[in-house]
Design a protein around this motif. Structure first.
Motif, PDB file in Angstrom:
ATOM      1  N   ASP A   7       0.825  -1.213   0.000  1.00  0.00           N
ATOM      2  CA  ASP A   7       0.000   0.000   0.000  1.00  0.00           C
ATOM      3  C   ASP A   7       0.860   1.264   0.000  1.00  0.00           C
ATOM      4  O   ASP A   7       0.541   2.237  -0.691  1.00  0.00           O
ATOM      5  N   ILE A  10       2.147   1.822  -3.467  1.00  0.00           N
ATOM      6  CA  ILE A  10       1.116   2.377  -4.350  1.00  0.00           C
ATOM      7  C   ILE A  10       0.909   3.867  -4.063  1.00  0.00           C
ATOM      8  O   ILE A  10       0.763   4.664  -4.985  1.00  0.00           O
ATOM      9  N   SER A  14       1.568   6.581  -6.922  1.00  0.00           N
ATOM     10  CA  SER A  14       0.504   7.485  -7.368  1.00  0.00           C
ATOM     11  C   SER A  14       0.923   8.942  -7.176  1.00  0.00           C
ATOM     12  O   SER A  14       0.641   9.789  -8.023  1.00  0.00           O
ATOM     13  N   VAL A  99      -6.064   7.017  -5.085  1.00  0.00           N
ATOM     14  CA  VAL A  99      -6.236   5.874  -5.970  1.00  0.00           C
ATOM     15  C   VAL A  99      -7.687   5.416  -5.877  1.00  0.00           C
ATOM     16  O   VAL A  99      -8.209   5.186  -4.791  1.00  0.00           O
ATOM     17  N   LYS A 102      -6.815   0.142  -7.799  1.00  0.00           N
ATOM     18  CA  LYS A 102      -5.396  -0.207  -7.903  1.00  0.00           C
ATOM     19  C   LYS A 102      -5.136  -1.379  -8.845  1.00  0.00           C
ATOM     20  O   LYS A 102      -4.000  -1.818  -8.997  1.00  0.00           O
ATOM     21  N   ASP A 126       2.333  -0.932 -10.114  1.00  0.00           N
ATOM     22  CA  ASP A 126       2.178   0.508  -9.905  1.00  0.00           C
ATOM     23  C   ASP A 126       1.743   1.229 -11.176  1.00  0.00           C
ATOM     24  O   ASP A 126       1.615   2.446 -11.200  1.00  0.00           O
ATOM     25  N   LEU A 129      -2.955   1.691 -11.986  1.00  0.00           N
ATOM     26  CA  LEU A 129      -3.735   2.534 -11.087  1.00  0.00           C
ATOM     27  C   LEU A 129      -4.697   3.442 -11.846  1.00  0.00           C
ATOM     28  O   LEU A 129      -4.343   4.034 -12.859  1.00  0.00           O
TER      29      LEU A 129
END
Length: 188
Positions: A7, A10, A14, A99, A102, A126, A129
């Motif tokens: 997480d 990500i 992002s 996000v 994902k 990644d 997204l």
């Protein structure tokens, strides 16, 4: 060195993608260059998959195409009393990203849609997204007019989706890692 969770990775990814997009987009606007190429309407994979065209709403007015938005931006640069091109400068004061999905796979190439092997999933993790990016800033309308150029605040909201050309070709020379699926702009 501490490892980061999936997480956290990500969130970082992002944030980096939103910053890269925001830097590119507002540099294009300030330099008077078109931005229509960063919308899903210009991407063959999204067109072939019948993705709806990008929703674009500018100050409450629905804009049919990204090219129409480019034309409005061009008009924005005209100095009212001379009809000569003037300088418009966008300054981003802040942005935020969240996000939405994902594991976005709409219009994704078959190898990503069917991906079950860990290596492919990790390589594209990644890049799959879908995110919303909110931008706030100011825009200065300059030119050869006397006095202080008028300045307005603006806010932009973008929904970004993966650019599959970038994802499937790691050495892709394009600058657009994500494409705009929805865009709402308001100047005030």
């Amino acid at each position: 060195m501490a490892t980061i969770s999936k997480d956290e990775a990500i969130i970082r990814s992002s944030g980096e993608a939103a910053r890269a997009f925001t830097d590119w987009y507002y540099t294009q606007l300030t330099d008077g260059k078109p931005v229509s190429s960063c919308y899903v309407n210009s991407n063959a994979k999204y067109l072939a998959a019948s993705h709806p065209p990008a929703d674009i709403c500018i100050n409450g007015q629905v804009i049919a195409t990204p090219e129409e938005w480019d034309a409005l931006l061009e008009q924005q640069r005209l100095i009212t009393f001379t009809q000569q091109k003037g300088k418009v400068k966008y300054e981003v004061e802040g942005f935020d990203v969240h996000v939405i999905n994902k594991d976005y796979r709409f219009a994704a190439p078959a190898e990503i849609v069917a991906a079950t092997d860990a290596k492919m999933m990790q390589r594209t993790e990644d890049a799959r997204l879908m995110m919303v990016v909110t931008v706030a800033g100011s825009v200065t309308f300059g030119g050869k007019e006397k006095g202080t150029p008028p300045k307005q605040h603006f806010s932009d909201v973008f929904v970004l989706v993966p650019n599959w050309d970038y994802v499937t070709r790691p050495k892709f020379k394009g600058h657009k890692r994500y494409l705009v699926a929805s865009h709402t702009y308001r100047a005030y």
